[in-house]
Scaffold this active site. Structure first.
Site, mmCIF file in Angstrom:
data_model
loop_
_atom_site.group_PDB
_atom_site.id
_atom_site.type_symbol
_atom_site.label_atom_id
_atom_site.label_comp_id
_atom_site.label_asym_id
_atom_site.label_seq_id
_atom_site.Cartn_x
_atom_site.Cartn_y
_atom_site.Cartn_z
ATOM 1 N N MET A 1 -22.374 1.460 -1.419
ATOM 2 C CA MET A 1 -21.040 0.943 -1.098
ATOM 3 C C MET A 1 -21.146 -0.557 -0.824
ATOM 4 S SD MET A 1 -18.958 3.955 0.785
ATOM 5 C CE MET A 1 -19.575 3.728 2.414
ATOM 6 N N HIS B 1 -28.765 -4.174 1.737
ATOM 7 C CA HIS B 1 -29.807 -4.596 2.684
ATOM 8 C C HIS B 1 -31.160 -4.085 2.194
ATOM 9 C CE1 HIS B 1 -29.645 -0.452 4.033
ATOM 10 N NE2 HIS B 1 -28.350 -0.584 4.256
ATOM 11 N N HIS C 1 -31.483 -0.641 0.677
ATOM 12 C CA HIS C 1 -31.029 -0.508 -0.719
ATOM 13 C C HIS C 1 -32.070 -1.099 -1.675
ATOM 14 C CE1 HIS C 1 -26.898 -0.668 1.274
ATOM 15 N NE2 HIS C 1 -26.900 0.496 0.654
ATOM 16 N N GLN D 1 -14.042 8.915 1.412
ATOM 17 C CA GLN D 1 -15.025 9.404 2.374
ATOM 18 C C GLN D 1 -14.828 8.822 3.774
ATOM 19 O OE1 GLN D 1 -18.416 7.695 -0.026
ATOM 20 N NE2 GLN D 1 -19.331 7.399 1.977
ATOM 21 N N LYS E 1 -32.059 8.243 5.530
ATOM 22 C CA LYS E 1 -31.302 7.922 6.743
ATOM 23 C C LYS E 1 -30.022 8.758 6.822
ATOM 24 C CE LYS E 1 -28.485 4.886 8.973
ATOM 25 N NZ LYS E 1 -27.271 4.819 8.208
ATOM 26 N N ASP E 2 -29.372 8.917 5.683
ATOM 27 C CA ASP E 2 -28.176 9.765 5.644
ATOM 28 C C ASP E 2 -28.604 11.156 5.203
ATOM 29 O OD1 ASP E 2 -26.179 7.764 6.343
ATOM 30 O OD2 ASP E 2 -26.734 6.834 4.460
ATOM 31 N N GLN F 1 -26.004 13.751 4.055
ATOM 32 C CA GLN F 1 -25.515 13.388 2.719
ATOM 33 C C GLN F 1 -26.523 13.815 1.651
ATOM 34 O OE1 GLN F 1 -23.483 9.571 1.628
ATOM 35 N NE2 GLN F 1 -25.500 8.979 0.940
ATOM 36 N N SER G 1 -28.934 -0.433 8.011
ATOM 37 C CA SER G 1 -27.627 0.101 7.652
ATOM 38 C C SER G 1 -26.669 -1.064 7.444
ATOM 39 C CB SER G 1 -27.113 0.987 8.795
ATOM 40 O OG SER G 1 -25.732 1.210 8.664
ATOM 41 N N SER G 2 -25.736 -0.903 6.515
ATOM 42 C CA SER G 2 -24.740 -1.955 6.289
ATOM 43 C C SER G 2 -23.937 -2.196 7.564
ATOM 44 C CB SER G 2 -23.792 -1.550 5.169
ATOM 45 O OG SER G 2 -24.538 -1.289 4.013
#
Ligand code: PAF
Length: 284
Positions: A30, A34, A37, A61, A149-150, A153, A185-186
């Site tokens: 999204m 960082h 990613h 979401q 991390k997710d 998901q 994290s963003s």
């Protein structure tokens, strides 16, 4: 590196590449890219001829309007950062491109939508399932890369691939952390230096919990003592702390060192919602 904003153009680029025998790796994001990613992208570049990064802040979401509005966005910076790290195509669709106005379908994601993140963010995983399904259909990658991390998901997307028979493999990539232990994290962009230091306690708490469990302290006691640790972190508001089986995220009542266990936490620092997890690998 090519930037595409339409489904038709990215499809035709990838069809050509596929005809030439290329293997395609997808890193869905999204934006607000960082190190976490970049780590996914570098791994994808190692194992594929073509790496596609999608950047789309997916409205379906977000269960809170203000969360969607506050989500950090910097497309120019992201595209610049993607040059020269092994990404050949960036897919940046508009909302209209991804969601036709006469949309009728929704996803039912089962118990995953009701536990942990699902409990606190109703509709979130249905939105993730929808957009990831669309991205898999548009890009048709051989491999798709997601961070640990997710974790919830990740489990959802593995279910999606298995149950909808997508012809691709999910690559699960370990969480990248700051030196303090804070998971990349963003959302961290919305924290100041002091708040970041405070947020590093989220991982500290997980390590405390892990040490208690592996040293044989019962799960209930371990959880309540770790909750006490979090209570004493001024400025951190714990939402949940759970011990689950990593493969399906179902709760466990007793620690079994033969089974991969995940310790999952979420909470707020200032008004920023953060989540993290720590997995305990089975003894070999
Ligand atoms: O993890 C994310 O950034 C998003 O949930 C994803 C997988 C790109 C879907 O919008």
């Amino acid at each position: 590196m090519k930037v595409f904003d339409s489904i038709g153009s990215v499809r035709s680029f990838l069809n050509d590449k596929r005809r030439q025998g290329s293997q395609i790796g997808l890193v869905p994001t999204m934006g607000s890219l960082h190190k976490g990613h970049f780590n996914l992208i570098k791994l994808a570049a190692k194992n594929n001829n073509i790496v596609v990064v999608s950047i789309f802040v997916n409205p379906t979401q977000f269960n809170k309007k203000e969360d969607l509005q506050n989500y950090p966005r910097d497309l120019d910076k992201d595209i610049k950062a993607l040059e020269n790290i092994g990404c050949q195509a960036v897919f940046v669709p508009s909302e209209r491109e991804m969601y036709p106005s006469n949309r009728t379908l929704t996803f039912e994601v089962g118990y995953i939508g009701k536990i942990m993140e699902g409990k606190f963010r109703p509709g979130h995983f249905a939105g993730v399932a929808l957009i990831v399904t669309k991205l898999f259909n548009v890009i048709a990658p051989n491999y798709a890369y997601f961070g640990q991390k997710d974790l919830q998901q990740l489990v959802l997307i593995k279910n999606l691939v298995r149950e909808l028979n997508f012809d691709l493999e999910i690559v699960e990539v370990p969480t990248v952390r700051e030196a303090s232990g804070l998971a990349m994290s963003s959302r961290n962009q919305r924290l100041n230096g002091q708040e970041k230091n405070l947020a590093a306690n989220i991982y500290k708490g997980l390590q405390i919990l892990k040490n208690k469990i592996v040293s044989g302290i019962g799960l209930e006691t371990s959880i309540s003592e770790t909750k006490e640790f979090y209570k004493n972190v001024e400025g951190f508001d714990l939402e949940y702390l759970e011990i689950v089986r990593k493969s399906d995220l179902l709760p466990i009542s007793k620690f079994n060192s033969d089974i991969e266990t995940a310790l999952c936490v979420a909470g707020y620092v200032a008004d920023v919602r953060l989540l993290d997890n720590l997995c305990i690998n089975p003894k070999v």
